[in-house]
Design a protein around this motif. Sequence first.
Motif, PDB file in Angstrom:
ATOM      1  N   HIS A 109       0.819  -1.205   0.000  1.00 43.11           N
ATOM      2  CA  HIS A 109       0.000   0.000   0.000  1.00 43.11           C
ATOM      3  C   HIS A 109       0.859   1.263   0.000  1.00 43.11           C
ATOM      4  O   HIS A 109       0.660   2.171   0.802  1.00 43.11           O
ATOM      5  N   ASP A 110       1.831   1.316  -0.911  1.00 43.63           N
ATOM      6  CA  ASP A 110       2.708   2.481  -0.966  1.00 43.63           C
ATOM      7  C   ASP A 110       2.001   3.733  -1.457  1.00 43.63           C
ATOM      8  O   ASP A 110       2.580   4.819  -1.428  1.00 43.63           O
ATOM      9  N   ASN A 111       0.758   3.590  -1.941  1.00 45.57           N
ATOM     10  CA  ASN A 111      -0.017   4.770  -2.313  1.00 45.57           C
ATOM     11  C   ASN A 111      -0.748   5.378  -1.116  1.00 45.57           C
ATOM     12  O   ASN A 111      -1.449   6.373  -1.267  1.00 45.57           O
ATOM     13  N   VAL A 112      -0.570   4.794   0.064  1.00 40.03           N
ATOM     14  CA  VAL A 112      -1.161   5.327   1.293  1.00 40.03           C
ATOM     15  C   VAL A 112      -0.068   6.028   2.089  1.00 40.03           C
ATOM     16  O   VAL A 112       0.912   5.404   2.513  1.00 40.03           O
ATOM     17  N   ILE A 113      -0.229   7.337   2.292  1.00 42.94           N
ATOM     18  CA  ILE A 113       0.801   8.173   2.903  1.00 42.94           C
ATOM     19  C   ILE A 113       0.279   8.776   4.199  1.00 42.94           C
ATOM     20  O   ILE A 113      -0.787   9.394   4.230  1.00 42.94           O
ATOM     21  N   MET A 114       1.032   8.602   5.259  1.00 44.14           N
ATOM     22  CA  MET A 114       0.681   9.167   6.558  1.00 44.14           C
ATOM     23  C   MET A 114       1.564  10.381   6.839  1.00 44.14           C
ATOM     24  O   MET A 114       2.774  10.341   6.639  1.00 44.14           O
ATOM     25  N   VAL A 115       0.952  11.497   7.282  1.00 45.53           N
ATOM     26  CA  VAL A 115       1.696  12.714   7.627  1.00 45.53           C
ATOM     27  C   VAL A 115       1.540  12.961   9.119  1.00 45.53           C
ATOM     28  O   VAL A 115       0.418  13.047   9.634  1.00 45.53           O
ATOM     29  N   THR A 116       2.667  13.071   9.819  1.00 44.55           N
ATOM     30  CA  THR A 116       2.623  13.248  11.265  1.00 44.55           C
ATOM     31  C   THR A 116       3.768  14.155  11.701  1.00 44.55           C
ATOM     32  O   THR A 116       4.484  14.732  10.879  1.00 44.55           O
ATOM     33  N   SER A 117       3.939  14.302  13.011  1.00 49.40           N
ATOM     34  CA  SER A 117       5.008  15.111  13.592  1.00 49.40           C
ATOM     35  C   SER A 117       5.278  14.591  14.990  1.00 49.40           C
ATOM     36  O   SER A 117       4.613  13.666  15.463  1.00 49.40           O
ATOM     37  N   SER A 118       6.261  15.175  15.646  1.00 52.21           N
ATOM     38  CA  SER A 118       6.536  14.779  17.025  1.00 52.21           C
ATOM     39  C   SER A 118       5.546  15.415  17.994  1.00 52.21           C
ATOM     40  O   SER A 118       4.977  14.749  18.852  1.00 52.21           O
ATOM     41  N   MET A 119       5.321  16.719  17.816  1.00 49.23           N
ATOM     42  CA  MET A 119       4.465  17.487  18.709  1.00 49.23           C
ATOM     43  C   MET A 119       3.467  18.312  17.903  1.00 49.23           C
ATOM     44  O   MET A 119       3.642  18.517  16.696  1.00 49.23           O
ATOM     45  N   PRO A 120       2.401  18.819  18.553  1.00 48.89           N
ATOM     46  CA  PRO A 120       1.433  19.658  17.832  1.00 48.89           C
ATOM     47  C   PRO A 120       2.071  20.958  17.346  1.00 48.89           C
ATOM     48  O   PRO A 120       3.062  21.432  17.884  1.00 48.89           O
ATOM     49  N   GLY A 121       1.486  21.526  16.281  1.00 51.00           N
ATOM     50  CA  GLY A 121       1.893  22.841  15.812  1.00 51.00           C
ATOM     51  C   GLY A 121       3.124  22.883  14.948  1.00 51.00           C
ATOM     52  O   GLY A 121       3.679  23.964  14.718  1.00 51.00           O
ATOM     53  N   GLU A 122       3.568  21.743  14.423  1.00 51.05           N
ATOM     54  CA  GLU A 122       4.787  21.720  13.609  1.00 51.05           C
ATOM     55  C   GLU A 122       4.492  21.740  12.107  1.00 51.05           C
ATOM     56  O   GLU A 122       5.421  21.674  11.302  1.00 51.05           O
ATOM     57  N   GLY A 123       3.222  21.829  11.718  1.00 50.25           N
ATOM     58  CA  GLY A 123       2.878  22.026  10.319  1.00 50.25           C
ATOM     59  C   GLY A 123       2.407  20.805   9.571  1.00 50.25           C
ATOM     60  O   GLY A 123       2.307  20.844   8.345  1.00 50.25           O
ATOM     61  N   LYS A 124       2.038  19.727  10.261  1.00 53.04           N
ATOM     62  CA  LYS A 124       1.672  18.493   9.557  1.00 53.04           C
ATOM     63  C   LYS A 124       0.371  18.634   8.765  1.00 53.04           C
ATOM     64  O   LYS A 124       0.282  18.170   7.619  1.00 53.04           O
ATOM     65  N   THR A 125      -0.640  19.271   9.349  1.00 46.51           N
ATOM     66  CA  THR A 125      -1.911  19.429   8.649  1.00 46.51           C
ATOM     67  C   THR A 125      -1.760  20.359   7.455  1.00 46.51           C
ATOM     68  O   THR A 125      -2.339  20.127   6.387  1.00 46.51           O
ATOM     69  N   PHE A 126      -0.968  21.390   7.602  1.00 45.62           N
ATOM     70  CA  PHE A 126      -0.690  22.319   6.506  1.00 45.62           C
ATOM     71  C   PHE A 126      -0.036  21.576   5.344  1.00 45.62           C
ATOM     72  O   PHE A 126      -0.405  21.755   4.181  1.00 45.62           O
ATOM     73  N   LEU A 127       0.923  20.726   5.657  1.00 48.62           N
ATOM     74  CA  LEU A 127       1.595  19.954   4.605  1.00 48.62           C
ATOM     75  C   LEU A 127       0.648  18.944   3.979  1.00 48.62           C
ATOM     76  O   LEU A 127       0.639  18.768   2.754  1.00 48.62           O
ATOM     77  N   ALA A 128      -0.145  18.260   4.791  1.00 50.07           N
ATOM     78  CA  ALA A 128      -1.058  17.236   4.266  1.00 50.07           C
ATOM     79  C   ALA A 128      -2.030  17.826   3.253  1.00 50.07           C
ATOM     80  O   ALA A 128      -2.234  17.260   2.169  1.00 50.07           O
ATOM     81  N   LEU A 129      -2.627  18.976   3.575  1.00 45.45           N
ATOM     82  CA  LEU A 129      -3.584  19.587   2.667  1.00 45.45           C
ATOM     83  C   LEU A 129      -2.892  20.133   1.421  1.00 45.45           C
ATOM     84  O   LEU A 129      -3.396  19.987   0.300  1.00 45.45           O
ATOM     85  N   ASN A 130      -1.723  20.751   1.583  1.00 45.67           N
ATOM     86  CA  ASN A 130      -1.002  21.267   0.423  1.00 45.67           C
ATOM     87  C   ASN A 130      -0.540  20.141  -0.498  1.00 45.67           C
ATOM     88  O   ASN A 130      -0.559  20.277  -1.724  1.00 45.67           O
ATOM     89  N   LEU A 131      -0.116  19.027   0.090  1.00 42.97           N
ATOM     90  CA  LEU A 131       0.247  17.876  -0.737  1.00 42.97           C
ATOM     91  C   LEU A 131      -0.951  17.366  -1.519  1.00 42.97           C
ATOM     92  O   LEU A 131      -0.844  17.038  -2.708  1.00 42.97           O
ATOM     93  N   ALA A 132      -2.105  17.289  -0.854  1.00 42.10           N
ATOM     94  CA  ALA A 132      -3.310  16.818  -1.527  1.00 42.10           C
ATOM     95  C   ALA A 132      -3.645  17.712  -2.716  1.00 42.10           C
ATOM     96  O   ALA A 132      -3.956  17.224  -3.808  1.00 42.10           O
ATOM     97  N   MET A 133      -3.571  19.025  -2.526  1.00 41.56           N
ATOM     98  CA  MET A 133      -3.855  19.951  -3.611  1.00 41.56           C
ATOM     99  C   MET A 133      -2.843  19.820  -4.740  1.00 41.56           C
ATOM    100  O   MET A 133      -3.190  19.898  -5.929  1.00 41.56           O
ATOM    101  N   SER A 134      -1.588  19.614  -4.390  1.00 42.86           N
ATOM    102  CA  SER A 134      -0.553  19.451  -5.408  1.00 42.86           C
ATOM    103  C   SER A 134      -0.742  18.161  -6.185  1.00 42.86           C
ATOM    104  O   SER A 134      -0.604  18.126  -7.414  1.00 42.86           O
ATOM    105  N   PHE A 135      -1.086  17.079  -5.497  1.00 42.62           N
ATOM    106  CA  PHE A 135      -1.347  15.807  -6.172  1.00 42.62           C
ATOM    107  C   PHE A 135      -2.528  15.939  -7.142  1.00 42.62           C
ATOM    108  O   PHE A 135      -2.549  15.303  -8.196  1.00 42.62           O
ATOM    109  N   CYS A 136      -3.519  16.750  -6.772  1.00 42.74           N
ATOM    110  CA  CYS A 136      -4.701  16.907  -7.616  1.00 42.74           C
ATOM    111  C   CYS A 136      -4.376  17.557  -8.950  1.00 42.74           C
ATOM    112  O   CYS A 136      -5.174  17.478  -9.891  1.00 42.74           O
ATOM    113  N   ALA A 137      -3.231  18.217  -9.042  1.00 46.78           N
ATOM    114  CA  ALA A 137      -2.833  18.832 -10.306  1.00 46.78           C
ATOM    115  C   ALA A 137      -2.291  17.804 -11.294  1.00 46.78           C
ATOM    116  O   ALA A 137      -2.121  18.113 -12.480  1.00 46.78           O
TER     117      ALA A 137
END
Length: 295
Positions: A109-137
């Motif tokens: 399942h290499d097409n399944v990608i998990m985005v995480t971080s060590s602690m809250p507030g390090e930008g994981k959700t920002f990256l996850a959504l931006n990656l999704a938008m970039s993939f959609c292109a």
Amino acid sequence: MSVDRPDGGSLAERVASRLGGGHTMPMPPPRIIEAAVPIAAPEVDETIVPVNPGGAFLDINFARLQAAGFITPDTGRTASTEAIRAIKRQLLKTAFPNGRKGVSGGSHHDNVIMVTSSMPGEGKTFLALNLAMSFCAEHDLYVLLIDGDGHRRFLGDLLGAREGCGLVDILVDKTLQVGDLIQRTSVPNLSFVSGGRSHPHSAELLASKQFGLLMQELAARYPDRIIIIDTPPILASTEAVVLSGYVGQTLVIVENDRTTVRQLRRTLDMLEGARNLGCILNLVPEEENFSGYGY
């Protein structure tokens, strides 16, 4: 990197040293990707009422996302989009090693990608959504974005999704089907799955055989699709560690001048055995990246 730490060496050097040796995994050492521009989690006006009050379709407020610094279908070529594109290319190469979208990397399942971080507030959700938008292109590529952070649900808030049927619910309610969770969005090739209800035993639910079967079904049902899961931070919750056993690629956000070497070591120890583990070095100063070359 030129930022020194009290225990000697820059964070980037120590990350590379930590990942390159002494950390046994059944794959080559993870990669370090230095973001060309800062990608910190933005501040969003939480008083804005979600665009879609519920249902199967999300009409995403692109103006709101753009104002907060996110990539949208209307975003032109910028240093930020190029930074995300560089990360995307490596993820695509792993997800579809033969270059054919729709034929992912075997049974892992290499097409399944998990985005995480060590602690809250390090930008994981920002990256996850931006990656999704970039993939959609990408041409002929579909994206399924999953809010796996049942504690904050920030991703659903950004997209304008109200609380409703989601990831946890299908593990509790056996009458639900995968199709009941997936919401179409105003980006034609982007779908979304919310986190669902809060549950006191969410970690146990995510560790269940049923969840493993759910991830297998998602990966197998949509082999032409990149699946991105935004998860809770590793050191703040146990769900992400469990999730790492079911995904093909794991990205850890490492924030420059914030994530400590000790936190990163603990995170990598807890993720030992995760497939295709990579780190994104976030908030790199401009003088230490390649944005000035104009590529």
